[in-house]
Design a protein around this motif. Structure first.
Motif, PDB file in Angstrom:
ATOM      1  N   TYR A  60       0.852  -1.190   0.000  1.00  0.00           N
ATOM      2  CA  TYR A  60       0.000   0.000   0.000  1.00  0.00           C
ATOM      3  C   TYR A  60       0.884   1.235   0.000  1.00  0.00           C
ATOM      4  O   TYR A  60       1.893   1.289   0.727  1.00  0.00           O
ATOM      5  CB  TYR A  60      -0.873  -0.010   1.261  1.00  0.00           C
ATOM      6  CG  TYR A  60      -1.706   1.235   1.490  1.00  0.00           C
ATOM      7  CD1 TYR A  60      -2.810   1.512   0.697  1.00  0.00           C
ATOM      8  CD2 TYR A  60      -1.391   2.114   2.531  1.00  0.00           C
ATOM      9  CE1 TYR A  60      -3.583   2.642   0.917  1.00  0.00           C
ATOM     10  CE2 TYR A  60      -2.164   3.248   2.762  1.00  0.00           C
ATOM     11  CZ  TYR A  60      -3.251   3.512   1.959  1.00  0.00           C
ATOM     12  OH  TYR A  60      -4.017   4.628   2.173  1.00  0.00           O
ATOM     13  N   SER A  62       0.543   5.669  -0.166  1.00  0.00           N
ATOM     14  CA  SER A  62      -0.379   6.798  -0.148  1.00  0.00           C
ATOM     15  C   SER A  62       0.364   8.062   0.245  1.00  0.00           C
ATOM     16  O   SER A  62       1.575   8.054   0.469  1.00  0.00           O
ATOM     17  CB  SER A  62      -1.538   6.511   0.820  1.00  0.00           C
ATOM     18  OG  SER A  62      -2.526   7.511   0.700  1.00  0.00           O
ATOM     19  N   ASP A  90      -3.246   4.940  -3.204  1.00  0.00           N
ATOM     20  CA  ASP A  90      -4.459   5.683  -2.861  1.00  0.00           C
ATOM     21  C   ASP A  90      -4.110   7.145  -2.612  1.00  0.00           C
ATOM     22  O   ASP A  90      -3.259   7.456  -1.771  1.00  0.00           O
ATOM     23  CB  ASP A  90      -5.086   5.061  -1.607  1.00  0.00           C
ATOM     24  CG  ASP A  90      -6.455   5.622  -1.286  1.00  0.00           C
ATOM     25  OD1 ASP A  90      -7.295   5.691  -2.199  1.00  0.00           O
ATOM     26  OD2 ASP A  90      -6.697   5.967  -0.118  1.00  0.00           O
ATOM     27  N   HIS A  94      -7.799  12.829  -2.629  1.00  0.00           N
ATOM     28  CA  HIS A  94      -8.905  12.526  -3.542  1.00  0.00           C
ATOM     29  C   HIS A  94      -9.128  13.686  -4.507  1.00  0.00           C
ATOM     30  O   HIS A  94     -10.195  14.271  -4.614  1.00  0.00           O
ATOM     31  CB  HIS A  94     -10.195  12.142  -2.797  1.00  0.00           C
ATOM     32  CG  HIS A  94     -10.535  12.975  -1.602  1.00  0.00           C
ATOM     33  ND1 HIS A  94     -11.336  14.080  -1.680  1.00  0.00           N
ATOM     34  CD2 HIS A  94     -10.179  12.867  -0.301  1.00  0.00           C
ATOM     35  CE1 HIS A  94     -11.454  14.623  -0.489  1.00  0.00           C
ATOM     36  NE2 HIS A  94     -10.766  13.904   0.365  1.00  0.00           N
ATOM     37  N   LEU A 156     -11.619   3.461 -11.141  1.00  0.00           N
ATOM     38  CA  LEU A 156     -10.249   3.364 -10.665  1.00  0.00           C
ATOM     39  C   LEU A 156      -9.347   3.167 -11.880  1.00  0.00           C
ATOM     40  O   LEU A 156      -9.813   2.790 -12.957  1.00  0.00           O
ATOM     41  CB  LEU A 156     -10.080   2.190  -9.692  1.00  0.00           C
ATOM     42  CG  LEU A 156     -10.906   2.242  -8.409  1.00  0.00           C
ATOM     43  CD1 LEU A 156     -10.580   1.034  -7.531  1.00  0.00           C
ATOM     44  CD2 LEU A 156     -10.703   3.531  -7.647  1.00  0.00           C
ATOM     45  N   SER A 170      -6.214   4.750  -6.978  1.00  0.00           N
ATOM     46  CA  SER A 170      -7.483   5.357  -6.580  1.00  0.00           C
ATOM     47  C   SER A 170      -7.306   6.834  -6.238  1.00  0.00           C
ATOM     48  O   SER A 170      -6.383   7.199  -5.520  1.00  0.00           O
ATOM     49  CB  SER A 170      -8.033   4.623  -5.348  1.00  0.00           C
ATOM     50  OG  SER A 170      -8.907   5.445  -4.604  1.00  0.00           O
ATOM     51  N   ASP A 173      -9.628   8.146  -2.014  1.00  0.00           N
ATOM     52  CA  ASP A 173      -9.226   8.257  -0.612  1.00  0.00           C
ATOM     53  C   ASP A 173      -9.880   7.203   0.280  1.00  0.00           C
ATOM     54  O   ASP A 173     -10.508   7.497   1.280  1.00  0.00           O
ATOM     55  CB  ASP A 173      -9.517   9.661  -0.070  1.00  0.00           C
ATOM     56  CG  ASP A 173      -8.770   9.947   1.241  1.00  0.00           C
ATOM     57  OD1 ASP A 173      -8.019   9.066   1.688  1.00  0.00           O
ATOM     58  OD2 ASP A 173      -8.940  11.040   1.788  1.00  0.00           O
ATOM     59  N   TYR A 174      -9.704   5.947  -0.131  1.00  0.00           N
ATOM     60  CA  TYR A 174     -10.195   4.851   0.707  1.00  0.00           C
ATOM     61  C   TYR A 174      -9.439   4.797   2.032  1.00  0.00           C
ATOM     62  O   TYR A 174      -9.993   4.372   3.049  1.00  0.00           O
ATOM     63  CB  TYR A 174     -10.064   3.517  -0.026  1.00  0.00           C
ATOM     64  CG  TYR A 174     -11.083   3.346  -1.125  1.00  0.00           C
ATOM     65  CD1 TYR A 174     -12.441   3.262  -0.823  1.00  0.00           C
ATOM     66  CD2 TYR A 174     -10.709   3.277  -2.459  1.00  0.00           C
ATOM     67  CE1 TYR A 174     -13.391   3.112  -1.818  1.00  0.00           C
ATOM     68  CE2 TYR A 174     -11.652   3.132  -3.475  1.00  0.00           C
ATOM     69  CZ  TYR A 174     -12.989   3.055  -3.139  1.00  0.00           C
ATOM     70  OH  TYR A 174     -13.930   2.911  -4.137  1.00  0.00           O
TER      71      TYR A 174
END
Length: 206
Positions: A60, A62, A90, A94, A156, A170, A173-174
């Motif tokens: 992951y 971000s 991510d 966003h 996505l 993405s 903003d999960y």
């Protein structure tokens, strides 16, 4: 290498990689709750420049700020993905025109080439591999609150290697959406981390 699934957060030299700190434990709890995976419930933080990344089943990445990978970070990112690894990226802003989005997408162009990061269709296997999401990626409260670019992103993007997603990207903003103590999940009418389960199950089985 352990048979347990573990969650790797990628640390990189630029930007702010250490965001949404409760999200990993929340998602890992969901994997325990919904699947039969053996799960290490402790997040691992691994430098993108470290060869330890190649032991990770799922990564992951971000942030909010500028992403500018070092030469070694770029090399590891590409090697990991081309060798069958999976990275979920991510955007914490966003925001399609935000600093993280623009700079991360530029890094993907430099590593994989122009136009390799493409929208994926909303009937992609990702949306039905465990839970069903008939309309594609679920909307986040971050989008609905009008923060970021005030848009609901209806898709996505991904970099596909040999017919399989290697980088899932993405702008929704999960990370912030799932950034709460998993013990508070009972207050949600629908568990909003279920899509995260799909992402992990796709990464492990596709």
């Amino acid at each position: 290498m352990s048979n347990e699934f573990f969650f790797t957060r990628l640390q990189y030299e630029s930007g702010d990689w250490d965001v949404d700190q409760r999200m990993p434990s929340n998602l890992l709890n969901s994997l325990v709750e919904y699947t039969t995976l053996k799960v290490d419930t402790q997040e691992k933080i691994i430098s993108l420049a470290s060869d330890d990344i190649f032991k990770s089943p799922f990564c992951y990445i971000s942030g909010h700020k500028l992403v500018e990978f070092t030469k070694k970070e770029k090399e590891n990112f590409e090697k990991y993905v081309r060798n069958g690894g999976f990275i979920f990226a991510d955007d914490c802003n966003h925001d399609i025109d935000g600093l993280f989005a623009k700079s991360f997408e530029r890094q993907m162009e430099e590593i994989f080439g122009p136009s390799e990061l493409k929208k994926i269709p909303n009937d992609h296997e990702l949306y039905s591999i465990f839970f069903d999401f008939e309309n594609g990626p679920p909307t986040t409260s971050q989008e609905l609150n009008g923060w970021g670019d005030d848009l609901v992103h209806e898709y996505l993007k991904a970099i596909v290697i040999n017919g399989r997603i290697g980088v899932l990207y993405s702008n929704k903003d999960y990370g912030c959406e799932w950034d709460y103590d998993f013990r508070n999940k009972r207050w949600y009418k629908i568990d909003n981390t279920r899509f995260g389960v799909n992402i992990v199950m796709y990464a492990l089985t596709s």
